[in-house]
Design a protein around this motif. Structure first.
Motif, PDB file in Angstrom:
ATOM      1  N   VAL A 175      46.818  26.065  24.411  1.00 20.55           N
ATOM      2  CA  VAL A 175      47.880  26.582  24.471  1.00 20.55           C
ATOM      3  C   VAL A 175      48.942  25.725  25.189  1.00 20.55           C
ATOM      4  O   VAL A 175      48.610  25.396  26.426  1.00 20.55           O
ATOM      5  CB  VAL A 175      47.858  27.971  24.945  1.00 20.55           C
ATOM      6  CG1 VAL A 175      49.363  28.383  25.133  1.00 20.55           C
ATOM      7  CG2 VAL A 175      46.984  29.109  24.236  1.00 20.55           C
TER       8      VAL A 175
ATOM      9  N   TYR B 168      52.873  27.863  22.821  1.00 17.57           N
ATOM     10  CA  TYR B 168      52.233  27.916  21.433  1.00 17.57           C
ATOM     11  C   TYR B 168      51.022  27.467  21.294  1.00 17.57           C
ATOM     12  O   TYR B 168      50.614  26.457  21.967  1.00 17.57           O
ATOM     13  CB  TYR B 168      53.298  27.160  20.357  1.00 17.57           C
ATOM     14  CG  TYR B 168      53.667  25.938  20.897  1.00 17.57           C
ATOM     15  CD1 TYR B 168      52.885  24.993  20.313  1.00 17.57           C
ATOM     16  CD2 TYR B 168      54.665  25.461  21.611  1.00 17.57           C
ATOM     17  CE1 TYR B 168      52.876  23.586  20.510  1.00 17.57           C
ATOM     18  CE2 TYR B 168      54.672  24.109  21.981  1.00 17.57           C
ATOM     19  CZ  TYR B 168      54.005  23.322  21.519  1.00 17.57           C
ATOM     20  OH  TYR B 168      54.149  21.902  21.651  1.00 17.57           O
ATOM     21  N   PRO B 169      50.004  27.964  20.277  1.00 16.15           N
ATOM     22  CA  PRO B 169      48.959  27.366  20.216  1.00 16.15           C
ATOM     23  C   PRO B 169      48.696  25.791  19.579  1.00 16.15           C
ATOM     24  O   PRO B 169      49.782  25.750  18.494  1.00 16.15           O
ATOM     25  CB  PRO B 169      47.915  28.192  19.350  1.00 16.15           C
ATOM     26  CG  PRO B 169      49.028  28.763  18.540  1.00 16.15           C
ATOM     27  CD  PRO B 169      50.098  28.972  19.358  1.00 16.15           C
ATOM     28  N   LYS B 170      48.022  24.929  19.808  1.00 20.04           N
ATOM     29  CA  LYS B 170      47.836  23.958  19.081  1.00 20.04           C
ATOM     30  C   LYS B 170      46.366  23.209  19.060  1.00 20.04           C
ATOM     31  O   LYS B 170      45.767  23.286  20.015  1.00 20.04           O
ATOM     32  CB  LYS B 170      48.492  22.671  20.074  1.00 20.04           C
ATOM     33  CG  LYS B 170      48.900  21.250  19.458  1.00 20.04           C
ATOM     34  CD  LYS B 170      49.418  20.448  20.495  1.00 20.04           C
ATOM     35  CE  LYS B 170      49.350  18.909  20.094  1.00 20.04           C
ATOM     36  NZ  LYS B 170      49.505  17.926  20.835  1.00 20.04           N
TER      37      LYS B 170
ATOM     38  N   THR C 236      52.187  34.135  28.059  1.00 14.05           N
ATOM     39  CA  THR C 236      53.395  34.112  27.581  1.00 14.05           C
ATOM     40  C   THR C 236      54.386  35.016  28.382  1.00 14.05           C
ATOM     41  O   THR C 236      55.675  34.507  28.596  1.00 14.05           O
ATOM     42  CB  THR C 236      53.665  35.009  26.281  1.00 14.05           C
ATOM     43  OG1 THR C 236      52.617  34.090  25.155  1.00 14.05           O
ATOM     44  CG2 THR C 236      54.945  34.968  25.371  1.00 14.05           C
TER      45      THR C 236
ATOM     46  N   GLN D 185      45.079  32.749  20.891  1.00 19.00           N
ATOM     47  CA  GLN D 185      45.958  33.784  20.663  1.00 19.00           C
ATOM     48  C   GLN D 185      45.801  34.820  21.743  1.00 19.00           C
ATOM     49  O   GLN D 185      46.907  35.093  22.460  1.00 19.00           O
ATOM     50  CB  GLN D 185      46.038  34.483  19.404  1.00 19.00           C
ATOM     51  CG  GLN D 185      46.535  33.452  18.440  1.00 19.00           C
ATOM     52  CD  GLN D 185      46.179  34.401  17.044  1.00 19.00           C
ATOM     53  OE1 GLN D 185      45.390  34.966  16.789  1.00 19.00           O
ATOM     54  NE2 GLN D 185      47.105  33.705  15.988  1.00 19.00           N
TER      55      GLN D 185
ATOM     56  N   SER E 117      49.073  21.272  28.446  1.00 24.07           N
ATOM     57  CA  SER E 117      48.110  22.254  27.526  1.00 24.07           C
ATOM     58  C   SER E 117      46.978  23.106  28.354  1.00 24.07           C
ATOM     59  O   SER E 117      46.691  22.495  29.116  1.00 24.07           O
ATOM     60  CB  SER E 117      47.471  21.314  26.747  1.00 24.07           C
ATOM     61  OG  SER E 117      48.382  20.597  25.708  1.00 24.07           O
TER      62      SER E 117
ATOM     63  N   LYS F 258      57.574  30.182  25.747  1.00 29.14           N
ATOM     64  CA  LYS F 258      57.781  29.301  24.650  1.00 29.14           C
ATOM     65  C   LYS F 258      56.418  28.757  24.355  1.00 29.14           C
ATOM     66  O   LYS F 258      56.157  27.776  23.658  1.00 29.14           O
ATOM     67  CB  LYS F 258      58.670  28.055  24.931  1.00 29.14           C
ATOM     68  CG  LYS F 258      60.077  28.469  25.079  1.00 29.14           C
ATOM     69  CD  LYS F 258      61.182  27.315  25.363  1.00 29.14           C
ATOM     70  CE  LYS F 258      62.722  27.887  25.679  1.00 29.14           C
ATOM     71  NZ  LYS F 258      63.284  26.677  25.778  1.00 29.14           N
TER      72      LYS F 258
ATOM     73  N   MET G 160      47.314  32.946  24.711  1.00 29.71           N
ATOM     74  CA  MET G 160      48.693  32.857  24.703  1.00 29.71           C
ATOM     75  C   MET G 160      49.328  34.079  25.151  1.00 29.71           C
ATOM     76  O   MET G 160      50.334  34.088  25.672  1.00 29.71           O
ATOM     77  CB  MET G 160      49.236  32.455  23.316  1.00 29.71           C
ATOM     78  CG  MET G 160      50.379  32.074  23.199  1.00 29.71           C
ATOM     79  SD  MET G 160      50.918  31.314  21.658  1.00 29.71           S
ATOM     80  CE  MET G 160      50.927  32.783  20.715  1.00 29.71           C
TER      81      MET G 160
END
Length: 175
Positions: free
Chosen positions: A71, A138-140, A131, A124, A113, A136, A127
């Motif tokens: 994340v 986001y998963p990668k 959050t 998720q 990350s 802001k 995240m």
């Protein structure tokens, strides 16, 4: 004649070094032992310890990584992006000491990350957890080293996680 031997020795050392990278020791030895230009031949005398050492190096080079997710909680470029990334990294490590965090520079961005997730679902969940502090996020998809994965699995859960589990247990007992 000495120059030929020196040349053959240099070529042999190069090919043996190349062997470890190519992970095919037998093929290189076979090619060394074939006739070379001018009818010269190389005779390879191999010590068993040398073979064992090369095989050990080869086994350690095998895949120690897998595809996974992290994340991204910070991404910025600009004059102070590196300093800000370090600040965010230290902040995150103090808030979530049980979660691995990585500062990465992907030109022109500094990114933080976090996590070592094997699935998108796990990313998720992570995240959702970060959050509130990093809106802001986001998963990668990233490459996860098995070593990092093992390290995170050995770390104890945070006191907040333990408290949440205790509350859930108490609620189930009262019902």
């Amino acid at each position: 004649m000495n120059r030929i031997r020196i040349f053959v020795a240099i070529v042999a050392m190069f090919l043996v070094g190349h062997t470890a990278m190519a992970q095919n020791l037998d093929r290189v030895i076979g090619s060394l032992e074939q006739s070379a230009m001018g009818g010269n031949r190389v005779r390879v005398i191999e010590d068993s310890d040398t073979r064992d050492a090369v095989l050990l190096v080869e086994s350690q080079r095998k895949a120690k990584e897998t595809s996974g997710f992290r994340v991204v909680i910070f991404s910025a470029n600009g004059q102070y992006a590196g300093d800000n990334a370090e600040r965010v990294l230290n902040e995150f490590k103090s808030q979530f000491p049980e979660i691995n965090a990585y500062l990465v520079y992907e030109s022109p961005y500094f990114k933080i990350s976090v996590g070592d997730c094997l699935s998108m679902e796990e990313a998720q969940i992570l995240m959702a957890r970060v959050t509130p502090y990093y809106p802001k996020a986001y998963p990668k998809r990233e490459t996860i080293r098995y070593e990092d994965l093992a390290n995170v699995r050995e770390k104890p859960a945070s006191p907040i996680d333990s408290l949440a589990v205790e509350v859930l247990i108490e609620e189930n007992v009262q019902e």
